[in-house]
Scaffold this active site. Structure first.
Site, short mmCIF file in Angstrom:
data_model
loop_
_atom_site.label_atom_id
_atom_site.label_comp_id
_atom_site.label_asym_id
_atom_site.label_seq_id
_atom_site.Cartn_x
_atom_site.Cartn_y
_atom_site.Cartn_z
N GLU A 119 0.78 -1.16 0.07
CA GLU A 119 -0.07 0.01 0.13
C GLU A 119 1.00 1.16 0.00
O GLU A 119 0.43 2.22 -0.54
CB GLU A 119 -0.93 0.06 1.19
CG GLU A 119 -2.16 -1.06 1.15
CD GLU A 119 -1.52 -2.45 1.47
OE1 GLU A 119 -0.44 -2.59 1.92
OE2 GLU A 119 -2.36 -3.48 1.07
N HIS A 141 -11.36 -5.59 8.60
CA HIS A 141 -12.12 -5.37 7.36
C HIS A 141 -13.28 -4.65 7.55
O HIS A 141 -13.93 -4.12 6.60
CB HIS A 141 -12.60 -6.51 6.62
CG HIS A 141 -11.50 -7.38 6.04
ND1 HIS A 141 -10.41 -8.08 6.99
CD2 HIS A 141 -11.12 -7.77 5.11
CE1 HIS A 141 -9.76 -8.66 6.21
NE2 HIS A 141 -9.95 -8.87 4.97
C1 LIG Z 1 -1.87 -4.68 4.43
C2 LIG Z 1 -2.70 -5.62 3.67
N1 LIG Z 1 -3.05 -5.39 2.39
C3 LIG Z 1 -3.82 -6.22 1.85
C4 LIG Z 1 -4.49 -7.32 2.29
C5 LIG Z 1 -5.56 -8.01 1.53
N2 LIG Z 1 -5.02 -9.29 1.22
C6 LIG Z 1 -5.09 -10.45 2.03
S1 LIG Z 1 -4.39 -11.86 1.53
C7 LIG Z 1 -3.70 -10.76 0.30
C8 LIG Z 1 -2.66 -11.58 -0.53
C9 LIG Z 1 -1.59 -12.01 -0.03
O1 LIG Z 1 -0.81 -13.14 -0.54
P1 LIG Z 1 0.20 -13.91 -0.19
O2 LIG Z 1 1.25 -12.93 0.70
O3 LIG Z 1 1.25 -14.42 -1.42
O4 LIG Z 1 -0.37 -14.78 0.80
P2 LIG Z 1 -1.45 -15.93 0.46
O5 LIG Z 1 -2.83 -15.32 0.70
O6 LIG Z 1 -1.35 -16.42 -0.91
O7 LIG Z 1 -1.19 -17.16 1.46
C10 LIG Z 1 -4.14 -9.54 0.11
C11 LIG Z 1 -3.51 -8.69 -0.83
C12 LIG Z 1 -4.28 -7.61 3.49
N3 LIG Z 1 -4.77 -8.25 4.22
N4 LIG Z 1 -3.37 -6.47 4.36
#
Ligand SMILES: Cc1ncc(C[n+]2csc(CCOP(=O)(O)OP(=O)(O)O)c2C)c(N)n1
Lengths: 324, 346
Positions: free
Chosen positions: A59, A128
């Site tokens: 972000e 959220h």
């Molecule tokens: C600071 C923040 N930004 C965005 C999100 C929304 N979000 C939740 S999971 C995710 C993707 C994360 O991907 P990864 O780190 O590869 O882990 P995975 O979910 O594949 O296990 C996002 C963008 C969040 N939870 N926190």
């Protein structure tokens, strides 16, 4: 005119905004999937991946890069997936986005929009359901707007894109699909800085914005059945605030309740109440009341109902004010 | 640094260049992975029935999760994310707590005393530096305990990841960074998250070793983690591990992955299933049969069902109770608010 949900109206606004070649959209998952709330649905296919940009999960990076683009003449519109994920970017927002105009005495500016889906009522996981608009309204140099109807959502978003300064654009998550209404086709703007007098009344002013407008309207409706004539104001623009509209209303009714779902202490409602006492104290016939979320972390799904202001809480605050 | 992932147990269940592991170790890991998969399926099913809020399934990542925590001592810390229920459970965080959090009950976040597992991080990226601070504290206290933190490939894009790696390197703290590269961050493939060839190689820039491992190979994962934990305990500092795996289901139960990826992609990964290869090995060594399979499944299901029943039997928080955990002692204004909340709930 077409009937749209608030989500569809935002999609239409973004599509319209992209007619301007300076506009680019940036955010996580906004391209192929159209974003977690599908607000950018179809826009990458239509406008290309150079202008509807899927970013890494970062972000601060998104906002910082958009800021750079804005300085260099583009008009970025950033989507942060949830307001609760905007905090990694907060330093960029306060230290740079909000200040570049004053820092450079108008030489550099940041005409950009940061879209923040906000608010509870969807039984979501932690972070959220945030409604932390006060941490943005408190920062000089940022405009902060929030729509509660599809028509205003589109008009305000187009106004935000046109605005020469940074705009924090709040989107009430629980109204995305619940709020439906007529939306004009093509380009139009809803002016930033103008509230909306939704319903005229003479006994009490109910003042709110965003997602809480639903309960506020509902309370006005039920008060009418009790013979109370409530005036309903949707602030729409928190910064700048339509002070004249608020003051005129309270001068007429002499009573007011301010409603938001954000926590009480230091919440935006305090600003409205302060304004009323500064400019309309002698019109008041009762102390102004705030109906807000509590000073606790927004509860998770099973106890969230105890947190969000209900129509009932608004009604009982209104009755207290009416009887005072 | 090798760009070849470490492998011990190939997808066909044969051991590569090693002494054969002992049966009981593998049988234990297999049972843990089986229970993990059953929980994952149960949780997804509960979500579909409206008994859980959104759930983040980890199917396909069981070897990474079990292998990552198997080498930890009970006093070691685990600082993990929303997708790591299996790892958290294995390190002592009860299924009941994991379920409660997913049902939307804050009490899920309170594991039993003595369990050194922090509640799942829902924000992406913020928690890795916590594992640095925890490990640093253990180092200052001289306890010998280490901290392992789990995160996804997407999380390595957040600035906090880099600060965490940098602190760990500078202060030489006993932290193990365990990245489950499951190929996707919601709709974004790993290739769009970073331009570097691997995530493991990022370690180099912070002055720590980076290790690539087959994340569907529980023995390889446990081996590289054990090495990293030993190094950390011996005062040799942090390690970054990248486990190559695959998120078989959507990002969460609210996600429709057909919007951004082809079904065929998963097929290739299903052929490299983390449980299957262990079962093949066990069978080949005469240590497995249908009876044992149904035995561990029945036992695991019983534990999971009991946890569901316990979690669901709990009365949800009352209007007053949402105020209970803001401060050590409730402040005067909060007490007033609590009173009002209780009154309007009546
Ligand atoms: C600071 C923040 N930004 C965005 C999100 C929304 N979000 C939740 S999971 C995710 C993707 C994360 O991907 P990864 O780190 O590869 O882990 P995975 O979910 O594949 O296990 C996002 C963008 C969040 N939870 N926190």
């Amino acid at each position: 005119m077409s009937v749209m949900t608030l989500a569809q109206a935002l999609n239409s606004a973004l599509d319209t905004a992209l007619d301007d070649p300076r506009v680019v959209l940036m955010g996580e998952d906004i391209g192929t999937t159209g974003g977690v709330f599908r607000i950018t649905d179809g826009l990458q296919r239509k406008h290309g991946s150079e202008r509807v940009i899927d970013t890494p999960v970062a972000e601060s990076g998104i906002v910082g890069a958009a800021f750079g683009m804005a300085i260099a003449g583009l008009r970025p519109i950033v989507e942060i997936q949830f307001m609760g994920f905007s905090y990694p970017a907060y330093d960029q927002v306060i230290s740079h986005v909000a200040r570049i105009r004053s820092r450079s005495r108008h030489r550099f500016t940041a005409p950009m929009v940061i879209r923040l889906p906000y608010g509870g009522g969807i039984g979501a996981s932690e972070h959220h359901s945030e409604s932390t608009e006060a941490i943005y309204t408190h920062i000089p140099g940022l405009k902060v707007v929030v729509a509660s109807t599809p028509e205003n959502a589109k008009g305000l978003l187009l106004a935000a894109v046109d605005d020469p300064d940074p705009v924090i654009f709040l989107e009430p998550i629980r109204a995305y699909r619940a709020a439906r209404g007529e939306v004009p086709d093509g380009r139009y703007v809803t002016p930033i800085g103008a509230g909306m007098l939704e319903q005229r009344g003479s006994d009490i002013s109910l003042i709110s914005y965003g997602a809480m407008m639903r309960e506020t309207r509902d309370a006005a409706h039920r008060l009418a059945a009790e013979g109370v004539s409530a005036e309903v104001i949707d602030l729409r623009s928190l910064v700048p605030l339509d002070a004249d509209m608020v003051v005129a209303s309270v001068e007429k009714t002499g009573r007011a309740v301010v409603i938001h779902e954000a926590p009480l202490t230091g919440g935006y409602g305090a600003e409205v109440v302060a304004l009323i006492q500064e400019r309309a104290l002698y019109s008041l016939r009762a102390p102004v009341r705030r109906v807000t979320g509590w000073d606790v972390s927004v509860p998770l799904r099973l106890a969230e109902r105890h947190y969000l202001p209900s129509t009932g809480r608004i009604m009982s605050a209104a009755r207290d004010v009416l009887e005072a | 640094m090798s760009l070849e992932p470490r492998q011990v147990l190939a997808a066909d269940g044969t051991v590569i260049d090693r002494r054969e592991p002992d049966v009981s170790t593998l049988a234990t890991m297999y049972a843990a992975m089986t229970e993990a998969r059953l929980y994952d399926r149960k949780a997804s099913a509960l979500q579909r029935q409206g008994r859980l809020a959104t759930y983040a399934p980890y199917e396909g990542q069981e070897a990474s999760q079990v292998g990552a925590v198997a080498p930890l001592a009970p006093e070691d810390w685990l600082v993990a994310s929303y997708r790591d229920a299996a790892a958290m459970h294995l390190h002592g965080y009860p299924w009941k707590n994991l379920l409660l959090t997913r049902m939307g009950d804050e009490r899920g976040g309170h594991p039993p005393e003595g369990v050194n597992v922090t509640p799942p991080s829902i924000t992406v990226g913020g928690h890795m530096i916590h594992a640095v601070g925890i490990a640093w504290a253990e180092k200052l206290k001289g306890t010998g305990a280490v901290a392992l933190t789990m995160f996804g490939d997407g999380a390595t894009s957040e600035g906090d990841f880099h600060e965490a790696m940098n602190f760990a390197g500078v202060y030489h703290v006993p932290t193990v960074f365990f990245c489950q590269n499951n190929g996707w961050a919601i709709s974004m493939p790993r290739s769009r998250q970073t331009a570097s060839r691997t995530i493991a190689q990022k370690a180099d820039a912070y002055g720590l070793p980076g290790v690539l491992v087959d994340g569907n190979d529980v023995l390889a994962v446990a081996e590289v983690v054990a090495e990293a934990v030993d190094r950390a305990r011996a005062g040799e500092g942090p390690t970054l591990i990248e486990a190559l795996t695959y998120r078989v289901q959507g990002h969460t139960t609210a996600d429709d992955d057909r919007r951004y990826r082809a079904r065929e992609e998963a097929a290739g990964w299903l052929a490299r299933d983390p449980l299957e290869r262990v079962r093949l090995w066990l069978e080949r060594h005469g240590a497995w049969d249908e009876a044992r399979q149904s035995g561990i499944e029945a036992e695991a299901s019983r534990r999971i069902e009991a946890a569901v029943a316990e979690a669901e039997a709990l009365e949800s928080l009352s209007a007053g109770e949402i105020f209970d955990a803001m401060f050590d002692e409730p402040t005067a204004p909060l007490a007033v608010q609590r009173h009002r909340a209780e009154r309007s709930a009546r």
